[in-house]
Design an enzyme around this catalytic site. Structure first.
Site, PDB file in Angstrom:
ATOM      1  CE  LYS A 169      -3.964   1.667   2.928  1.00  0.00           C
ATOM      2  NZ  LYS A 169      -4.774   1.486   4.065  1.00  0.00           N
ATOM      3  CB  SER A 200      -8.080   3.235   3.196  1.00  0.00           C
ATOM      4  OG  SER A 200      -7.204   2.769   4.126  1.00  0.00           O
ATOM      5  CB  SER A 248      -7.991   0.173   5.930  1.00  0.00           C
ATOM      6  OG  SER A 248      -8.660   1.514   6.037  1.00  0.00           O
TER       7      SER A 248
HETATM    8  N1  GLN Z   1     -12.733   3.931   7.575  1.00  0.00           N
HETATM    9  C1  GLN Z   1     -11.948   4.209   8.581  1.00  0.00           C
HETATM   10  C2  GLN Z   1     -11.452   5.741   8.349  1.00  0.00           C
HETATM   11  O1  GLN Z   1     -11.819   6.204   7.473  1.00  0.00           O
HETATM   12  C3  GLN Z   1     -10.717   3.371   8.789  1.00  0.00           C
HETATM   13  C4  GLN Z   1      -9.739   3.263   7.911  1.00  0.00           C
HETATM   14  C5  GLN Z   1      -8.430   2.659   8.195  1.00  0.00           C
HETATM   15  O2  GLN Z   1      -8.752   1.448   8.676  1.00  0.00           O
HETATM   16  N2  GLN Z   1      -7.511   3.002   7.467  1.00  0.00           N
HETATM   17  O3  GLN Z   1     -10.666   6.231   9.023  1.00  0.00           O
END
Ligand code: GLN
Length: 451
Positions: free
Chosen positions: A52, A131, A155
């Site tokens: 990532k 994400s 994510s």
């Molecule tokens: N959806 C959550 C956020 O927007 C978690 C994202 C993540 O785990 N990086 O912060």
């Protein structure tokens, strides 16, 4: 050449931000030497992987899918990458994400959204989840064997679930965060996405363990996990937390959950209904803690030391202002503003401190369950199959995350390990998955039952 060819398969899906073909080339050049001296061959020798784009790779662009870092070349490698490299893995590229990992869809990237391989039809495509959506699509499309994501609220598990992969969020502190650009420091963990549990274990064994560069990394020697091929689950006690039967849970996911529960019973495991009473507060608390960490972690992007700097400005203050206005996307700016509000002296106790207290209660819920002799929890990973892009963007970011992260977020609050496992395809031909959670450092049990 192969790296470019392989990664171009995923081009229409927008899985990669950067293809690291020179790294792959260098590796290929050294491979003769390693073949001659087999003692140099690592566990992952020649295995293509993706990472990532919020992990630093020395001398390679690391963008966090933000304009702010669109020209940022770190001077060091993240520990996760260093270890994969030492094990012989070949990095094919850096994958797409929501800007600074803020999101659950991989739709808020400066480089455009990532599409789900299971349905990427021009007009009605489904999101890959996020994400770490780029990492998920990189694996499911066959461009690489495994990919690294990050997991702060789900994510890694969310896109793994929507793309039909196994996705592991390890215990907080088991895998070094050194070189992972932070979102919420006390919850971030590097995650692993692969097609099956054995591949996840192989990667975990290469990257886990103490790291002098990360003070939050557990100071305990990591013992490699070994999962047998024949598994007897009759000694396991599995809890079904009733709070995960959320009102938006789709009937198809519910059916999967019931079927797998039944299957585990038939395999001899004992199942019981348990309660994690503070589950419902997890997203609210996370929202506050996340915004506060975002406001503070992103304060360093001021155009001064690295990253984007606005071209035209009249004073240093003006330069900060224009750099930050132009360099960050809408969601990031919103979160910074809200975080600074929560951190104001008059608000701090009421929001931040209160959220920390409730976080403790959420963690204690899990401890109560483990103390009642439950080994693992079985829940949905997400409430539904992957939404279509159009449905997803009809909600604002806060609504997106509160639905998407409902089942995944509590594990980050408690720091416990969790894994998502693909179960079957929905009527629409999209993957449906379930999640297992275990007490801290019980990865071996978790992954055994997952397998
Ligand atoms: N959806 C959550 C956020 O927007 C978690 C994202 C993540 O785990 N990086 O912060």
């Amino acid at each position: 050449k192969a790296a470019i060819k392989i990664t171009s398969i995923t081009k229409p899906l927008n899985a990669y931000i950067t293809v690291t073909d020179e790294i792959a080339k260098k590796h290929a050049e050294n491979s003769d030497l390693r073949q001659k001296n087999r003692s140099l061959l690592g566990e992952l020798d020649g295995i293509p992987i993706a990472i990532k784009d919020n992990f630093c790779i020395k001398d390679h662009r690391t963008t966090c899918a933000s304009k702010m870092l669109s020209n940022f070349f770190p001077t060091y490698d993240a520990t996760v990458y260093q270890r994969l490299k030492d094990a012989g893995a070949i990095l094919l590229g850096k994958t797409n994400l929501d800007e600074f990992a803020m999101g659950s869809g991989t739709i808020d990237s400066y480089y455009g959204p990532t599409k789900n391989l299971w349905n990427s039809n021009e007009n009605s495509w489904n999101i890959a989840g996020g994400s770490s959506g780029g990492s998920a699509v990189a694996v499911i499309s066959g461009s690489c064997y495994a990919a690294i994501g990050s997991d702060t609220g789900g994510s890694t598990r969310n896109p793994a679930s929507y793309c039909g992969l196994v996705g592991l969020k390890p215990t907080y502190g088991l895998v070094s965060r050194y070189g992972l650009i932070p979102l919420v420091n006390s919850m971030d963990v590097p995650g692993i996405l692969a097609r099956n549990v054995d591949d996840v274990v192989l990667v975990l064994n290469s990257i886990a363990g103490q790291d002098e560069f990360d003070s939050t990394c557990l100071q305990k020697e990591y013992v490699s996990i070994d999962i047998l091929d024949t598994i007897n689950i009759s000694n396991f006690r599995i809890g079904i937390p009733k709070e995960y039967k959320e009102k938006n849970l789709s009937p198809e996911v519910q059916e999967c959950w019931d079927t797998v529960s039944q299957y585990l019973c038939e395999g001899g495991a004992s199942l019981s209904t348990v309660s994690l009473p503070h589950t419902n507060y997890s997203i609210m608390c996370y929202t506050i803690l996340n915004r506060c960490d975002v406001a503070s972690n992103l304060a360093c992007y001021d155009g001064m030391q690295y990253g984007y700097r606005s071209d035209e400005w009249s004073s240093v203050y003006d330069m900060y202002k224009k750099t930050r206005s132009e360099g960050f996307g809408k969601i990031v700016k919103e979160r910074i503003l809200v975080g600074n509000y929560f951190l104001l002296e008059e608000n701090y106790e009421e929001y931040y401190v209160k959220a920390m207290k409730i976080r403790r209660l959420i963690s204690e819920d899990f401890n109560t369950v483990w103390n009642s002799n439950i080994d693992l929890l079985l829940t949905p990973t997400t409430l539904t199959e992957a939404p279509t892009y159009n449905d997803f963007i009809s909600m604002d970011n806060q609504a997106q995350c509160s639905i998407q992260d409902y089942c995944t977020q509590p594990a980050n609050m408690a720091g416990i390990p969790a894994v998502t496992v693909p179960i079957k395809l929905s009527k629409n031909g999209l993957p449906l998955s379930l999640q297992l959670m275990a007490p801290s450092l019980k990865e071996e049990v978790l992954l055994t039952v997952a397998k």
